[in-house]
Design a protein around this motif. Structure first.
Motif, PDB file in Angstrom:
ATOM      1  N   ALA A  45      77.026  -5.825 -71.922  1.00 51.55           N
ATOM      2  CA  ALA A  45      77.827  -5.196 -72.967  1.00 51.55           C
ATOM      3  C   ALA A  45      79.213  -5.818 -72.965  1.00 51.55           C
ATOM      4  CB  ALA A  45      77.937  -3.691 -72.730  1.00 51.55           C
ATOM      5  N   ILE A  46      79.890  -5.677 -74.097  1.00 58.43           N
ATOM      6  CA  ILE A  46      81.271  -6.157 -74.236  1.00 58.43           C
ATOM      7  C   ILE A  46      82.077  -5.067 -74.930  1.00 58.43           C
ATOM      8  CG2 ILE A  46      82.796  -7.893 -75.272  1.00 58.43           C
ATOM      9  CD1 ILE A  46      80.476  -9.875 -75.193  1.00 58.43           C
ATOM     10  N   THR A  47      83.238  -4.751 -74.399  1.00 60.96           N
ATOM     11  CA  THR A  47      84.118  -3.797 -75.063  1.00 60.96           C
ATOM     12  C   THR A  47      85.196  -4.549 -75.834  1.00 60.96           C
ATOM     13  OG1 THR A  47      85.581  -1.894 -74.760  1.00 60.96           O
ATOM     14  CG2 THR A  47      85.572  -3.543 -73.005  1.00 60.96           C
ATOM     15  N   ILE A  48      85.542  -4.030 -76.997  1.00 59.75           N
ATOM     16  CA  ILE A  48      86.508  -4.705 -77.876  1.00 59.75           C
ATOM     17  C   ILE A  48      87.556  -3.698 -78.352  1.00 59.75           C
ATOM     18  CG2 ILE A  48      84.834  -6.445 -78.600  1.00 59.75           C
ATOM     19  CD1 ILE A  48      85.714  -3.857 -81.149  1.00 59.75           C
ATOM     20  N   SER A  49      88.711  -4.218 -78.758  1.00 55.88           N
ATOM     21  CA  SER A  49      89.750  -3.342 -79.295  1.00 55.88           C
ATOM     22  C   SER A  49      90.380  -3.893 -80.568  1.00 55.88           C
ATOM     23  CB  SER A  49      90.842  -3.107 -78.250  1.00 55.88           C
ATOM     24  OG  SER A  49      91.385  -4.333 -77.814  1.00 55.88           O
TER      25      SER A  49
END
Length: 406
Positions: free
Chosen positions: A358-362
């Protein structure tokens, strides 16, 4: 403190009453509890003992559903009552056939607790993840009715673990056994001298793994997808949708399916303005060809967990609001996941990030970079699927414990 708690419950009811004049969920919350005890008395046999399952909302229902259904399969003679706190759970599952009765949980007052427990006569109560209600818990303990918390998760910031949290800790004293998701929860409870704790993991893993094996095919979705790679945006909110729809023009070879969390007419219209020409799922006709389009908007409830079978990359919404929604349904199908910055309440999100599944983004730039990366990453999807498969088994552990009571 009890006086303050009771005042808070009364104040909450007043706020819901005022909100019901202009908010549909508040209206459903209020109307669903009108004459609730008469409704219960008419629907179930009040002379029978019941196994009582309580869920805060739909997500918790899906979380505890495997325990409920396996229990019913193993003990078909048992009567089951389900209660929900939230309309988003009750309104979707009010006709759930396995339960003998599905109801709203009356607000937590001493008199309501007595009336409900007198009517449903629980032989055991099973609460999923959280929901701690003082009067219900106290009366269950007083009547020596076993109370289980399954898929529980605790964090240091909760009131139970504050020096001034004695009132809330008194609710924990009413629990017969805690089945929790992670070692932090075990350690927090043991730090309060609770020994009745098992590290079982999360029953959601069993549920999503089962969903993969029994998933229903969706011909209209299959026709829309064709042979194109598919980006699925699930349980999205407006800020999520602003980001996701900005990707569409840059990837004409991809199909996009957007399943918003809220499907009211106003929100669907707002979403369609972002993506002119998008198809609406409920307006498709099985007898006529679908018009050519790159985007489909899912404007009904209950399909998302099956739609994931058609995806290549998934974005899960909610991470720019209170917190992200369910990542496990997608991970179970072997899909890499992208989500916003607010995920700290979910152990599985942290685990998927640590596994590079998974990758978290903002920001928009980070979403674009994550999407490019996952298109080429051949390891992220299999890592997500293996993670889910390795975490199954919580349901069996809970059921084994239940045998002494059931």
């Amino acid at each position: 403190m009890l006086l303050l708690y009771n005042f808070g419950i009364a104040l909450y009811r007043m706020i819901i009453y005022i909100a019901s004049f202009f908010n549909l969920k508040a209206e459903l919350f209020l109307n669903g509890r009108k004459n609730i005890f008469n409704v219960i008395e008419k629907q179930i046999d009040t002379k029978q003992k019941h196994v009582w399952f309580h869920f805060a909302s739909l997500g918790e229902f899906e979380q505890g559903r495997t325990v409920l259904e396996e229990l019913k399969k193993n003990y078909p003679q048992k009567k089951i009552v389900v209660t929900f706190f939230s309309p988003s759970g009750y309104e979707i599952r009010k006709n759930y056939a396995i339960a003998d009765g599905v109801f709203y949980l009356p607000l937590d007052t001493k008199s309501n607790a007595k009336k409900l427990i007198d009517l449903i006569q629980p032989e055991i109560a099973i609460f999923t993840k959280y929901e701690f209600w003082y009067h219900y818990f106290q009366l269950l303990q007083e009547r020596k009715i076993p109370l289980l918390i399954i898929s529980g998760i605790f964090r240091p910031g909760q009131l139970f673990f504050k020096w001034y949290g004695g009132f809330y800790r008194s609710m924990l004293n009413c629990v017969t056994h805690f089945f929790v998701q992670n070692t932090e929860s075990v350690e927090l409870l043991q730090g309060l001298n609770f020994k009745n704790v098992s590290l079982s993991g999360d029953t959601r893993f069993d549920r999503v793994a089962e969903n993969v094996l029994t998933v229903k095919h969706l011909p209209l979705i299959e026709e829309f997808c064709g042979k194109a790679p598919v980006f699925i945006a699930g349980s999205t909110w407006p800020q999520d949708e602003q980001l996701v729809t900005a990707l569409i023009a840059a990837y004409p070879q991809w199909k996009f399916i957007i399943a918003p969390h809220e499907i009211g007419p106003a929100h669907i219209d707002q979403l369609l303005k972002l993506v002119p020409g998008a198809l609406r799922y409920t307006q498709l006709n099985t007898k006529s060809p679908q018009p050519d389009s790159q985007v489909m908007v899912i404007d009904n409830i209950g399909l998302l967990s099956s739609i994931y079978q058609y995806g290549r990359v998934v974005y899960i919404g909610g991470g720019f609001g209170v917190s992200i929604h369910n990542t496990l349904e997608a991970a179970a199908f072997g899909l890499p996941v992208i989500f916003g910055p607010k995920y700290d309440k979910f152990q599985e999100a942290k685990d998927l990030l640590s596994l590079n599944a998974a990758i978290t983004i903002s920001s928009m730039a980070e979403l674009s970079a994550a999407f490019k990366k996952l298109q080429k990453d051949t390891n992220a999807g299999p890592a997500a699927k293996k993670y889910v498969q390795d975490k199954t088994g919580a349901t069996k552990q809970v059921l084994t414990y239940l045998e002494q009571y059931i």
